[in-house]
Structure formats: C-alpha cells, structure tokens
Motif scaffolding. Structure first.
Motif, PDB file in Angstrom:
ATOM      1  N   ILE A  61       0.824  -1.133  -0.229  1.00  0.00           N
ATOM      2  CA  ILE A  61      -0.019  -0.124   0.032  1.00  0.00           C
ATOM      3  C   ILE A  61       0.819   1.373   0.079  1.00  0.00           C
ATOM      4  O   ILE A  61       1.623   1.453   0.922  1.00  0.00           O
ATOM      5  N   THR A  62       1.007   2.079  -0.987  1.00  0.00           N
ATOM      6  CA  THR A  62       1.640   3.057  -1.282  1.00  0.00           C
ATOM      7  C   THR A  62       0.607   4.515  -1.087  1.00  0.00           C
ATOM      8  O   THR A  62      -0.522   4.391  -1.644  1.00  0.00           O
ATOM      9  N   TYR A  63       1.222   5.628  -0.702  1.00  0.00           N
ATOM     10  CA  TYR A  63       0.184   6.666  -0.439  1.00  0.00           C
ATOM     11  C   TYR A  63       0.935   8.016  -1.110  1.00  0.00           C
ATOM     12  O   TYR A  63       1.919   8.239  -1.056  1.00  0.00           O
ATOM     13  N   GLN A  64      -0.075   8.866  -1.578  1.00  0.00           N
ATOM     14  CA  GLN A  64       0.123  10.288  -1.824  1.00  0.00           C
ATOM     15  C   GLN A  64      -0.835  11.189  -0.972  1.00  0.00           C
ATOM     16  O   GLN A  64      -2.049  10.610  -1.096  1.00  0.00           O
ATOM     17  N   ILE A  65      -0.537  12.444  -0.629  1.00  0.00           N
ATOM     18  CA  ILE A  65      -1.444  13.381   0.045  1.00  0.00           C
ATOM     19  C   ILE A  65      -1.923  14.297  -1.119  1.00  0.00           C
ATOM     20  O   ILE A  65      -1.051  14.890  -1.783  1.00  0.00           O
ATOM     21  N   ALA A  66      -3.102  14.675  -1.199  1.00  0.00           N
ATOM     22  CA  ALA A  66      -3.314  15.816  -1.931  1.00  0.00           C
ATOM     23  C   ALA A  66      -4.268  16.772  -1.174  1.00  0.00           C
ATOM     24  O   ALA A  66      -5.493  16.350  -0.524  1.00  0.00           O
ATOM     25  N   GLU A  67      -3.963  17.745  -1.109  1.00  0.00           N
ATOM     26  CA  GLU A  67      -4.784  18.916  -0.170  1.00  0.00           C
ATOM     27  C   GLU A  67      -5.747  19.730  -1.046  1.00  0.00           C
ATOM     28  O   GLU A  67      -5.531  20.451  -2.128  1.00  0.00           O
ATOM     29  N   LEU A  68      -7.224  19.558  -0.679  1.00  0.00           N
ATOM     30  CA  LEU A  68      -8.182  20.821  -1.149  1.00  0.00           C
ATOM     31  C   LEU A  68      -7.724  22.122  -0.910  1.00  0.00           C
ATOM     32  O   LEU A  68      -7.182  22.200   0.169  1.00  0.00           O
ATOM     33  N   PRO A  69      -8.083  22.905  -1.548  1.00  0.00           N
ATOM     34  CA  PRO A  69      -8.768  22.781  -3.112  1.00  0.00           C
ATOM     35  C   PRO A  69      -8.055  22.195  -4.247  1.00  0.00           C
ATOM     36  O   PRO A  69      -8.774  21.947  -5.184  1.00  0.00           O
ATOM     37  N   SER A  70      -6.805  22.434  -4.259  1.00  0.00           N
ATOM     38  CA  SER A  70      -6.119  21.936  -5.428  1.00  0.00           C
ATOM     39  C   SER A  70      -6.181  20.521  -5.832  1.00  0.00           C
ATOM     40  O   SER A  70      -6.127  20.117  -7.000  1.00  0.00           O
ATOM     41  N   ALA A  71      -6.355  19.590  -4.755  1.00  0.00           N
ATOM     42  CA  ALA A  71      -6.823  18.315  -4.832  1.00  0.00           C
ATOM     43  C   ALA A  71      -7.987  18.062  -5.769  1.00  0.00           C
ATOM     44  O   ALA A  71      -8.434  16.935  -6.268  1.00  0.00           O
TER      45      ALA A  71
END
Ligand SMILES: [Zn+2]
Length: 229
Positions: A38-48
């Motif tokens: 299981i690999t992950y990346q984080i994306a923050e709203l609002p740009s996500a």
C-alpha cells in the motif's frame, strides 16, 4: 477475488486532506505501516479537486478522505461524484463525515453526515450534532466474517465521539458502540454507483493512528474497496 498477480500489485492510495488540521507525521506513519504493497500520496483541497478529473484518475487506485472541506462549485460536484460513481473505491475517515454542509449528494456518496446546523434531509429534521474529545470507549465488531473486520475482536479506542449524525438506511454496519455520547453505528460499508465505500468514524488523533486494531481496520478497508473494482 484478486488473482495472485493482482494481489502483489501495489495499491496506490490518494489521501484527500484540507479543511481540518491533524498531526501529519503520526498520520503518515500510520499510512506507511499498513502494508508494503500500500503506497500513498497526499493531495490537499482545494487544489486536490483536479485529481477527480478523468485524466488524473489513473494515477491512484483508492481514495481515502481525511478532509473537512466545505466549498465546492457546481462543476466540481459533478467531477467529484462521477469519479466515485464510475468506480473509484473510497475509504472515509472521521471528520470527512463533517464535510460539505451544503452538498447533499456528498452525504449520499458516503452514506452519512454530521450536521453543523439544523438540517432537513429526506423529509426528516436533524438537530445540530455534538462531539466530545478524549474518551475511552468500546468498539464492537458486528460481523467478524466481514472482509473489513476479519481477524479483529472488539477493542477499546481513545478518540472523539460524534452524536446525532445521519446514517443512510441500508448501509451494512461494521462497527458499533454503546458509548452514550456517540451515534451507535461508527463504521459501515455501502456502494455508490460502481464503487465500494467504507466509512470509519474514528481517527481524530495520534492514539487512534497508533491503535493496532484501527490500523488493521484501515488496511482491510482499503483492500476490501479495492478488490471490488
Ligand atoms: Zn476530530
């Protein structure tokens, strides 16, 4: 069921954050600990928001929500809902139940909603919900044969409770509690369009990030929604 070759493939999770603070290092430690595949990346709203667009959907396998975002445009609601209904699996954690006060379709996607104000939904009036931090309480496994909870026994957690939130009729309850300051159902699974969805109410802070039962739940929730693709 996954074939042997699929089972060894990485599961790339995209964690959507924004709108609520959290302890990032410990949260990321939890994500790193789940399983080697299981690999992950984080994306923050609002740009996500851009990650929900069709041209970005092949960059990850499973969405994990850990956001409490509120504002969304009409165009964004469509791209967001389509991404999931067309089959992107979803695991929803904690304060993501409190997001999007003004977008009822989000409540349909996750099958739940913490109301910040008096709200009428599907002909029923809900009073504002309440929360209490830092409680020890018991988490009961409703069905030890469910893939999300297999191998788990009832456990204690130190977390925040929410009371009075909406839970959709027809969801499959996974976790319950008899803690009086909580709504009884604190984990469930459902589908939205072609996607499997799992919602876990817990997950406020470090004690839960480090709870071995919660880590196992999160891992198995990710695997379960992914295997429905
Ligand atoms: Zn919280």
């Amino acid at each position: 069921m996954l074939s042997a070759s699929e089972a060894s493939k990485p599961i790339r999770i995209l964690v959507i954050t924004g709108g609520h603070d959290y302890n990032k290092d410990e949260f990321n430690n939890m994500l790193s600990s789940l399983a080697p595949e299981i690999t992950y990346q984080i994306a923050e709203l609002p740009s996500a928001f851009k990650m929900f667009r069709p041209d970005n959907r092949n960059k990850y396998d499973v969405l994990v929500f850990y956001h409490m975002w509120q504002t969304i445009s009409e165009e964004q609601t469509k791209v967001f809902a389509d991404c999931i209904s067309q089959g992107k699996p979803l695991v929803v954690l904690h304060h993501s139940i409190c997001a999007y006060d003004n977008w009822p379709e989000y409540w349909n996607i996750i099958g739940g909603k913490y109301f910040h104000k008096e709200t009428t939904f599907k002909g029923k009036v809900y009073q504002p919900c309440s929360y209490i931090h830092d409680l020890h309480f018991n988490v009961k496994i409703t069905n030890p044969k469910n893939p999300v909870t297999k191998g788990l026994q009832d456990f204690e957690i130190f977390d925040e409770t929410y009371k009075g939130y909406y839970v959709e009729d027809g969801v499959t309850p996974l976790l319950t509690t008899n803690e009086p300051s909580s709504t009884p159902i604190i984990g469930w699974t459902k589908t939205y369009g072609k996607a499997r969805v799992v919602v876990l109410q817990s997950g406020h802070d470090v004690p839960t990030f480090e709870n071995p039962s919660f880590r196992k739940l999160l891992k198995q929730a990710i695997e379960y929604v992914y295997s429905g693709k």
